[in-house]
Design a protein around this motif. Structure first.
Motif, PDB file in Angstrom:
ATOM      1  N   PHE A 291       0.828  -1.214   0.000  1.00  0.00           N
ATOM      2  CA  PHE A 291       0.000   0.000   0.000  1.00  0.00           C
ATOM      3  C   PHE A 291       0.860   1.261   0.000  1.00  0.00           C
ATOM      4  CE2 PHE A 291      -3.435  -2.727   2.121  1.00  0.00           C
ATOM      5  CZ  PHE A 291      -4.129  -2.896   0.930  1.00  0.00           C
ATOM      6  N   LEU A 292       1.982   1.235   0.725  1.00  0.00           N
ATOM      7  CA  LEU A 292       2.877   2.392   0.707  1.00  0.00           C
ATOM      8  C   LEU A 292       3.411   2.658  -0.694  1.00  0.00           C
ATOM      9  CD1 LEU A 292       5.096   2.254   3.926  1.00  0.00           C
ATOM     10  CD2 LEU A 292       3.060   3.606   3.490  1.00  0.00           C
ATOM     11  N   SER A 293       3.681   1.596  -1.446  1.00  0.00           N
ATOM     12  CA  SER A 293       4.215   1.783  -2.804  1.00  0.00           C
ATOM     13  C   SER A 293       3.214   2.480  -3.719  1.00  0.00           C
ATOM     14  CB  SER A 293       4.627   0.436  -3.408  1.00  0.00           C
ATOM     15  OG  SER A 293       3.489  -0.333  -3.797  1.00  0.00           O
ATOM     16  N   VAL A 298       1.734   9.173   1.585  1.00  0.00           N
ATOM     17  CA  VAL A 298       1.782   8.458   2.865  1.00  0.00           C
ATOM     18  C   VAL A 298       3.230   8.187   3.258  1.00  0.00           C
ATOM     19  CG1 VAL A 298       1.140   6.343   4.080  1.00  0.00           C
ATOM     20  CG2 VAL A 298      -0.507   7.458   2.570  1.00  0.00           C
ATOM     21  N   GLN A 299       4.072   7.829   2.296  1.00  0.00           N
ATOM     22  CA  GLN A 299       5.487   7.609   2.599  1.00  0.00           C
ATOM     23  C   GLN A 299       6.125   8.868   3.189  1.00  0.00           C
ATOM     24  OE1 GLN A 299       7.969   5.465  -0.336  1.00  0.00           O
ATOM     25  NE2 GLN A 299       6.089   5.127  -1.515  1.00  0.00           N
ATOM     26  N   GLU A 300       5.797  10.014   2.604  1.00  0.00           N
ATOM     27  CA  GLU A 300       6.406  11.258   3.084  1.00  0.00           C
ATOM     28  C   GLU A 300       5.902  11.628   4.476  1.00  0.00           C
ATOM     29  OE1 GLU A 300       9.011  12.655   1.665  1.00  0.00           O
ATOM     30  OE2 GLU A 300       8.809  10.930   0.308  1.00  0.00           O
ATOM     31  N   LYS A 301       4.648  11.337   4.764  1.00  0.00           N
ATOM     32  CA  LYS A 301       4.124  11.590   6.105  1.00  0.00           C
ATOM     33  C   LYS A 301       4.822  10.714   7.140  1.00  0.00           C
ATOM     34  CE  LYS A 301      -0.548  13.256   5.072  1.00  0.00           C
ATOM     35  NZ  LYS A 301      -2.008  13.006   5.254  1.00  0.00           N
ATOM     36  N   LEU A 302       5.061   9.466   6.775  1.00  0.00           N
ATOM     37  CA  LEU A 302       5.792   8.574   7.676  1.00  0.00           C
ATOM     38  C   LEU A 302       7.217   9.082   7.899  1.00  0.00           C
ATOM     39  CD1 LEU A 302       4.701   5.043   6.377  1.00  0.00           C
ATOM     40  CD2 LEU A 302       4.035   6.118   8.538  1.00  0.00           C
ATOM     41  N   ARG A 324       2.395   7.784  15.947  1.00  0.00           N
ATOM     42  CA  ARG A 324       0.948   7.632  15.806  1.00  0.00           C
ATOM     43  C   ARG A 324       0.522   7.444  14.352  1.00  0.00           C
ATOM     44  NH1 ARG A 324      -1.293  12.072  20.260  1.00  0.00           N
ATOM     45  NH2 ARG A 324      -0.279  11.083  22.077  1.00  0.00           N
ATOM     46  N   TYR A 325       1.194   8.109  13.439  1.00  0.00           N
ATOM     47  CA  TYR A 325       0.812   7.924  12.037  1.00  0.00           C
ATOM     48  C   TYR A 325       1.182   6.524  11.551  1.00  0.00           C
ATOM     49  CZ  TYR A 325      -0.217   9.008   7.179  1.00  0.00           C
ATOM     50  OH  TYR A 325      -0.759   8.996   5.913  1.00  0.00           O
ATOM     51  N   VAL A 427      11.330   3.321   5.135  1.00  0.00           N
ATOM     52  CA  VAL A 427      10.981   4.681   4.736  1.00  0.00           C
ATOM     53  C   VAL A 427      12.122   5.660   4.980  1.00  0.00           C
ATOM     54  CG1 VAL A 427       9.460   6.618   5.315  1.00  0.00           C
ATOM     55  CG2 VAL A 427       8.501   4.353   4.977  1.00  0.00           C
ATOM     56  N   ARG A 428      12.911   5.403   5.997  1.00  0.00           N
ATOM     57  CA  ARG A 428      14.041   6.294   6.278  1.00  0.00           C
ATOM     58  C   ARG A 428      15.100   6.206   5.185  1.00  0.00           C
ATOM     59  NH1 ARG A 428      16.069   6.385  12.223  1.00  0.00           N
ATOM     60  NH2 ARG A 428      14.922   8.338  12.306  1.00  0.00           N
TER      61      ARG A 428
END
Length: 462
Positions: A291-293, A298-302, A324-325, A427-428
């Motif tokens: 789903f992240l892909s 969403v990736q940037e929010k994480l 929390r996200y 993500v990092r």
């Protein structure tokens, strides 16, 4: 993995068999709307087979008859609940055992915990919670190391290389679950490979053959399954024997050994945790990364949350509750993927849902896959939208269904921690990309899994 049309029917039949054995005088759930049996002997069995899975059958059943509906296996009715409101009425007075554990132990032919009272159930739940918390605390550096190894491998891939999520993340889950649950013995790759071989053989055959005797008719298949189960049980009993009396109390099994459980119960509970833990952990990670892909936003929010909470420090167990996200993303992954679409309980006392009486010792199915995509509960239910969990009503509904808070099974709590470490590490360091033209379809088994391996590509963050 086994065909779910057989699998889903089988676990219900086994549970019904347990009810018949334990409670031969139980009454029918009369007066609840639903299907009449299409065949006297098999009830609505063929209807389920025709739909392709129990989840799809239940979606059709509730679409036709509403949130409380019944169907038949042989001469016995089964009640299914398909909305948050009806589940709330049923769960609060009746949940004393883990409905996921109930299903899996029944499929394996294990009986411990099936007939225990509320006090025993509460004590064992506390034991498992303590065991999971302790093994994560004691082994968190090891978990970080395992995840870093996988992400390091992904970083070495060319930008356009397709990365197989199912193969890689199932491998990670096998290593994490065996080493954290069973101890140092499984730092040996040969032990993990042997465990994986038997795990796959057991998971792919659980329940198959009870429906039509097909496994009994195939001596090769029956022998393969029974040998794998026997080998796994022998390994688990050997692990327990080796770890008795050790000073080191770092693995899940160590907490079981310190309790008043019998040797048989320790083995059975270790079997359930490792079998389910591997599959739930792997598929939570697979679906989350998939789903992240599909969403750079969403990736940037994480990534931003990692910067805000951790800075340049690696993720730690005490910091995870502040992410929390990340929790919202994992909640939405479970919901969108319908990670565990079916659960079940035996009605301990006569109950009432709306105006419907559910007799004592009736089998009640929780149609979680239906509820998780119910438009009355979730806006745009088929859209992956982690922001929906900023709303208190969404969080309360999710917790009620047993996916968070005190109701969550230990395997899922373990999986959330592993998945948070995976996502934070990925993500990092990397950006995730869809493979163009790929269509990912789910197979709704006891745990929902992609029908085929799911692929992504990765690129390094600058």
């Amino acid at each position: 993995m086994l065909d779910f049309a057989i699998f889903a029917v089988t676990f219900v039949i086994i549970l019904i068999g347990a009810v018949l054995y334990l409670y031969p005088s139980s009454r029918s759930a009369s007066g609840i709307p639903g299907l009449n049996p299409t065949e006297e002997k098999d009830g609505n069995l063929q209807d389920i087979v025709n739909q392709g899975s129990l989840h799809e059958f239940l979606a059709s059943l509730h679409g036709q008859f509403g949130p409380v509906a019944s169907f038949w296996f042989g001469g016995r009715p089964v009640v299914s609940l398909g909305s948050v409101d009806q589940l709330r009425q049923h769960i609060n007075p009746n949940r004393t055992t883990d409905s996921f554990e109930t299903i899996l132990k029944s499929l394996l032919g294990y009986q411990s915990g099936m007939g225990g009272g509320a006090t025993e159930a509460v004590m064992r739940k506390k034991l498992y919670e303590s065991a999971v918390n302790n093994t994560l605390k004691e082994n968190f550096p090891l978990l970080l190391k395992l995840v870093e190894e996988l992400v390091g491998k992904w970083k070495s891939f060319p930008k356009d290389q397709h990365t197989p999520l199912c193969a890689h993340l199932l491998g990670l889950a096998m290593k994490a679950v065996t080493q954290l649950a069973l101890g140092d013995r499984f730092r040996n790759d040969a032990e993990v490979i042997g465990f994986r071989k038997n795990h796959e053989a057991i998971w792919s055959e659980i329940g198959k053959g009870y429906l039509d005797g097909s496994m009994e008719k195939s001596s090769i298949r029956k022998e393969h399954y029974e040998r794998a189960l026997a080998e796994m049980e022998t390994v688990l009993m050997s692990v327990a024997k080796d770890r008795k009396g050790q000073r080191s109390q770092t693995a899940f099994v160590d907490a079981l050994l310190q309790s008043n459980l019998t040797d048989r119960q320790v083995m059975e509970d270790s079997m359930v945790f490792t079998l389910a833990g591997c599959v739930i952990t792997a598929n939570l990670c697979i679906w989350a990364v998939h789903f992240l892909s599909t969403s750079e936003e969403v990736q940037e929010k994480l990534h931003q949350e990692l910067e805000d909470v951790l800075g340049s420090e690696p993720v730690s167990l005490d910091k995870i509750p502040q992410l929390r996200y990340f929790q919202q993303v994992l909640n939405e992954t479970v919901r969108t993927a319908k990670l565990t679409p079916i659960a079940a309980q035996l009605q301990e006392n006569e109950g009432k849902v709306d105006q419907h009486i559910i007799p004592k010792e009736t089998l009640v199915i929780y149609a979680l896959g239906v509820v998780l995509q119910d438009a009355d509960t979730w806006s745009r239910p088929y859209k992956f939208d982690p922001d929906r969990f900023t709303e208190d009503s969404a969080r309360k509904s999710f917790s009620l269904l047993g996916f968070s808070g005190s109701q969550a099974c230990p395997e899922l709590r373990f999986a959330y921690t592993v998945a948070t470490v995976v996502l934070s590490t990925v993500v990092r360091q990397l950006k995730l990309h869809q493979v163009k033209g790929q269509v990912v379809e789910a197979r709704s088994e006891l745990v929902s899994t992609p029908k085929d391996d799911t692929w992504i590509t990765v690129s390094r963050r600058s």
